[in-house]
Design a protein around this motif. Structure first.
Motif, PDB file in Angstrom:
ATOM      1  N   ALA A  57       0.834  -1.200   0.000  1.00 26.61           N
ATOM      2  CA  ALA A  57       0.000   0.000   0.000  1.00 26.61           C
ATOM      3  C   ALA A  57       0.870   1.253   0.000  1.00 26.61           C
ATOM      4  O   ALA A  57       0.589   2.223  -0.716  1.00 26.61           O
ATOM      5  CB  ALA A  57      -0.927  -0.003   1.214  1.00 26.61           C
ATOM      6  N   GLU A  58       1.949   1.238   0.776  1.00 30.79           N
ATOM      7  CA  GLU A  58       2.868   2.377   0.807  1.00 30.79           C
ATOM      8  C   GLU A  58       3.511   2.584  -0.563  1.00 30.79           C
ATOM      9  O   GLU A  58       3.611   3.714  -1.049  1.00 30.79           O
ATOM     10  CB  GLU A  58       3.949   2.133   1.857  1.00 30.79           C
ATOM     11  N   ALA A  59       3.918   1.498  -1.203  1.00 31.77           N
ATOM     12  CA  ALA A  59       4.515   1.594  -2.539  1.00 31.77           C
ATOM     13  C   ALA A  59       3.497   2.153  -3.533  1.00 31.77           C
ATOM     14  O   ALA A  59       3.841   2.965  -4.396  1.00 31.77           O
ATOM     15  CB  ALA A  59       5.017   0.229  -2.991  1.00 31.77           C
ATOM     16  N   GLY A  60       2.249   1.733  -3.418  1.00 31.80           N
ATOM     17  CA  GLY A  60       1.196   2.243  -4.290  1.00 31.80           C
ATOM     18  C   GLY A  60       0.992   3.737  -4.112  1.00 31.80           C
ATOM     19  O   GLY A  60       0.843   4.474  -5.090  1.00 31.80           O
ATOM     20  N   ARG A  61       0.998   4.190  -2.864  1.00 32.87           N
ATOM     21  CA  ARG A  61       0.844   5.625  -2.600  1.00 32.87           C
ATOM     22  C   ARG A  61       2.030   6.414  -3.166  1.00 32.87           C
ATOM     23  O   ARG A  61       1.855   7.475  -3.760  1.00 32.87           O
ATOM     24  CB  ARG A  61       0.700   5.881  -1.091  1.00 32.87           C
ATOM     25  N   THR A  62       3.229   5.875  -2.989  1.00 34.77           N
ATOM     26  CA  THR A  62       4.426   6.541  -3.518  1.00 34.77           C
ATOM     27  C   THR A  62       4.356   6.639  -5.038  1.00 34.77           C
ATOM     28  O   THR A  62       4.663   7.683  -5.622  1.00 34.77           O
ATOM     29  CB  THR A  62       5.693   5.781  -3.082  1.00 34.77           C
ATOM     30  N   GLU A  65       1.826   9.294  -6.044  1.00 36.27           N
ATOM     31  CA  GLU A  65       2.378  10.639  -5.854  1.00 36.27           C
ATOM     32  C   GLU A  65       3.343  10.985  -6.986  1.00 36.27           C
ATOM     33  O   GLU A  65       3.326  12.105  -7.510  1.00 36.27           O
ATOM     34  CB  GLU A  65       3.091  10.734  -4.514  1.00 36.27           C
ATOM     35  N   ALA A  66       4.180  10.025  -7.359  1.00 38.19           N
ATOM     36  CA  ALA A  66       5.142  10.273  -8.440  1.00 38.19           C
ATOM     37  C   ALA A  66       4.419  10.519  -9.759  1.00 38.19           C
ATOM     38  O   ALA A  66       4.768  11.434 -10.512  1.00 38.19           O
ATOM     39  CB  ALA A  66       6.105   9.099  -8.564  1.00 38.19           C
ATOM     40  N   GLN A  67       3.395   9.729 -10.035  1.00 40.03           N
ATOM     41  CA  GLN A  67       2.646   9.903 -11.277  1.00 40.03           C
ATOM     42  C   GLN A  67       1.897  11.229 -11.287  1.00 40.03           C
ATOM     43  O   GLN A  67       1.780  11.869 -12.338  1.00 40.03           O
ATOM     44  CB  GLN A  67       1.691   8.729 -11.493  1.00 40.03           C
ATOM     45  N   ALA A  68       1.403  11.650 -10.140  1.00 38.36           N
ATOM     46  CA  ALA A  68       0.689  12.925 -10.058  1.00 38.36           C
ATOM     47  C   ALA A  68       1.627  14.105 -10.317  1.00 38.36           C
ATOM     48  O   ALA A  68       1.182  15.168 -10.750  1.00 38.36           O
ATOM     49  CB  ALA A  68       0.023  13.063  -8.687  1.00 38.36           C
TER      50      ALA A  68
END
Length: 94
Positions: A57-62, A65-68
């Motif tokens: 889940a943390e990797a998904g959030r990271t 954020e990078a894609q945004a």
């Protein structure tokens, strides 16, 4: 073969589904993506990777954020660089 089922979903999910012209196709694709992810995680665990749900889940959030942070300008520049490099015209320093 298909099977008709009835489900209950939270209001926010129902609102999102209401935007879809073909709810069945949308749900089917979403569930298939989830199933593919489950298969991938199962396979990775079988070959020795230790995957913790909270770390995933943390990797998904990271990643989100990078894609945004990718602006249209940055995306266009990356596409131009890719095009240049594929034609062998990329110079040092971009």
């Amino acid at each position: 073969m298909t099977k008709k089922i009835a489900i209950s979903v939270p209001d926010d999910v129902a609102a999102r589904l209401a935007e879809e012209p073909n709810v069945s196709a949308f749900v089917t694709e979403s569930v298939r993506q989830r199933m593919a992810g489950e298969r991938t995680r199962r396979t990775l665990r079988q070959v020795g990777f230790r995957l913790a749900d909270d770390r995933l889940a943390e990797a998904g959030r990271t990643l989100d954020e990078a894609q945004a942070a990718i602006t249209p300008e940055l995306r266009a520049r990356a596409a131009a660089l890719l095009s240049e490099s594929s034609r062998g015209r990329l110079t040092a320093g971009g």
